[in-house]
Design a protein around this motif. Structure first.
Motif, PDB file in Angstrom:
ATOM      1  N   GLU A 121      47.205  41.235  36.027  1.00  0.00           N
ATOM      2  CA  GLU A 121      46.234  41.969  36.838  1.00  0.00           C
ATOM      3  C   GLU A 121      45.170  41.026  37.364  1.00  0.00           C
ATOM      4  O   GLU A 121      44.737  40.129  36.655  1.00  0.00           O
ATOM      5  CB  GLU A 121      45.534  43.051  36.008  1.00  0.00           C
ATOM      6  CG  GLU A 121      46.429  44.169  35.534  1.00  0.00           C
ATOM      7  CD  GLU A 121      45.658  45.192  34.715  1.00  0.00           C
ATOM      8  OE1 GLU A 121      45.697  46.369  35.075  1.00  0.00           O
ATOM      9  OE2 GLU A 121      45.011  44.790  33.723  1.00  0.00           O
ATOM     10  N   LYS A 122      44.725  41.278  38.604  1.00  0.00           N
ATOM     11  CA  LYS A 122      43.609  40.507  39.149  1.00  0.00           C
ATOM     12  C   LYS A 122      42.295  41.228  38.902  1.00  0.00           C
ATOM     13  O   LYS A 122      41.241  40.645  39.047  1.00  0.00           O
ATOM     14  CB  LYS A 122      43.815  40.195  40.626  1.00  0.00           C
ATOM     15  CG  LYS A 122      43.873  41.392  41.545  1.00  0.00           C
ATOM     16  CD  LYS A 122      44.111  40.933  42.975  1.00  0.00           C
ATOM     17  CE  LYS A 122      44.205  42.086  43.943  1.00  0.00           C
ATOM     18  NZ  LYS A 122      44.438  41.606  45.304  1.00  0.00           N
ATOM     19  N   ALA A 123      42.351  42.483  38.538  1.00  0.00           N
ATOM     20  CA  ALA A 123      41.209  43.312  38.150  1.00  0.00           C
ATOM     21  C   ALA A 123      41.811  44.527  37.453  1.00  0.00           C
ATOM     22  O   ALA A 123      42.994  44.819  37.646  1.00  0.00           O
ATOM     23  CB  ALA A 123      40.389  43.728  39.371  1.00  0.00           C
ATOM     24  N   PRO A 124      41.040  45.223  36.645  1.00  0.00           N
ATOM     25  CA  PRO A 124      41.601  46.405  35.979  1.00  0.00           C
ATOM     26  C   PRO A 124      42.249  47.361  36.991  1.00  0.00           C
ATOM     27  O   PRO A 124      41.637  47.746  37.978  1.00  0.00           O
ATOM     28  CB  PRO A 124      40.387  47.042  35.300  1.00  0.00           C
ATOM     29  CG  PRO A 124      39.458  45.885  35.052  1.00  0.00           C
ATOM     30  CD  PRO A 124      39.651  44.985  36.255  1.00  0.00           C
ATOM     31  N   GLY A 125      43.522  47.651  36.754  1.00  0.00           N
ATOM     32  CA  GLY A 125      44.255  48.553  37.630  1.00  0.00           C
ATOM     33  C   GLY A 125      44.835  47.915  38.874  1.00  0.00           C
ATOM     34  O   GLY A 125      45.547  48.559  39.634  1.00  0.00           O
ATOM     35  N   LYS A 126      44.559  46.643  39.119  1.00  0.00           N
ATOM     36  CA  LYS A 126      45.082  45.924  40.296  1.00  0.00           C
ATOM     37  C   LYS A 126      46.208  44.988  39.836  1.00  0.00           C
ATOM     38  O   LYS A 126      46.008  43.779  39.658  1.00  0.00           O
ATOM     39  CB  LYS A 126      43.984  45.114  40.980  1.00  0.00           C
ATOM     40  CG  LYS A 126      42.858  45.941  41.520  1.00  0.00           C
ATOM     41  CD  LYS A 126      43.247  46.566  42.830  1.00  0.00           C
ATOM     42  CE  LYS A 126      42.023  47.254  43.420  1.00  0.00           C
ATOM     43  NZ  LYS A 126      42.300  47.836  44.705  1.00  0.00           N
ATOM     44  N   VAL A 127      47.379  45.550  39.625  1.00  0.00           N
ATOM     45  CA  VAL A 127      48.516  44.813  39.086  1.00  0.00           C
ATOM     46  C   VAL A 127      49.130  43.930  40.170  1.00  0.00           C
ATOM     47  O   VAL A 127      49.496  44.416  41.237  1.00  0.00           O
ATOM     48  CB  VAL A 127      49.571  45.790  38.521  1.00  0.00           C
ATOM     49  CG1 VAL A 127      50.813  45.042  38.050  1.00  0.00           C
ATOM     50  CG2 VAL A 127      48.973  46.611  37.380  1.00  0.00           C
ATOM     51  N   VAL A 128      49.227  42.635  39.872  1.00  0.00           N
ATOM     52  CA  VAL A 128      49.853  41.690  40.807  1.00  0.00           C
ATOM     53  C   VAL A 128      51.272  41.342  40.367  1.00  0.00           C
ATOM     54  O   VAL A 128      52.030  40.756  41.132  1.00  0.00           O
ATOM     55  CB  VAL A 128      49.001  40.415  41.002  1.00  0.00           C
ATOM     56  CG1 VAL A 128      47.687  40.758  41.682  1.00  0.00           C
ATOM     57  CG2 VAL A 128      48.760  39.676  39.698  1.00  0.00           C
ATOM     58  N   GLY A 129      51.617  41.709  39.150  1.00  0.00           N
ATOM     59  CA  GLY A 129      52.966  41.483  38.649  1.00  0.00           C
ATOM     60  C   GLY A 129      53.174  42.240  37.352  1.00  0.00           C
ATOM     61  O   GLY A 129      52.240  42.409  36.572  1.00  0.00           O
TER      62      GLY A 129
END
Length: 138
Positions: A121-129
């Motif tokens: 994640e790049k931020a909570p809830g922002k999944v990048v993979g």
């Protein structure tokens, strides 16, 4: 480093927080991977195709998760299966946090295994993979 005896299904493992992605890192990764698509290295080009600027290679994020799983394995286990799906775009300045949860512990042919659910994640809830991995313990 994990010990099989300390694990249980549902256990969340200590995350790995990577430093913020940099443009220099993207250029170095392009050289290492051979992926010289200017979307990853040239802001002007990226903007010309509608992006706000360069974006990280998806495989760079996969590399972050691979590094994380191998750190977890240490010298007590080996990676036997690893797969990932790409999610949101990663940009310079994004700090990626890799995390894992034990989804299954099992024995097969005298070997002990742990199946992991992986998230970057790049931020909570922002999944990048996201993905899965299996470890075989020694």
């Amino acid at each position: 480093m994990l010990n099989y005896e300390d694990l249980h299904e549902g256990k969340e493992l200590e995350p790995l927080v990577k430093p913020a992605v940099t443009k220099v890192q993207l250029v170095k990764y392009a050289g290492a991977s051979g992926d010289f698509n200017p979307l990853h290295t040239d802001d002007e080009f990226a903007q010309s195709i509608g992006m706000p600027g360069v974006i990280a290679h998806g495989m760079l994020v996969m590399g972050f998760l691979g590094e994380y799983v191998n750190r977890l394995a240490g010298v007590t286990a080996e990676l036997t299966n690893f797969r990932m799906r790409f999610g949101a775009i990663t940009r310079p300045g994004d700090q990626v946090t890799c995390s894992a949860k034990i989804t299954n512990l099992y024995e097969e042919e005298g070997n002990q295994f742990a199946r992991l659910e992986l998230t970057a994640e790049k931020a909570p809830g922002k999944v990048v993979g996201s993905g899965q991995a299996s470890l075989r313990f020694f």
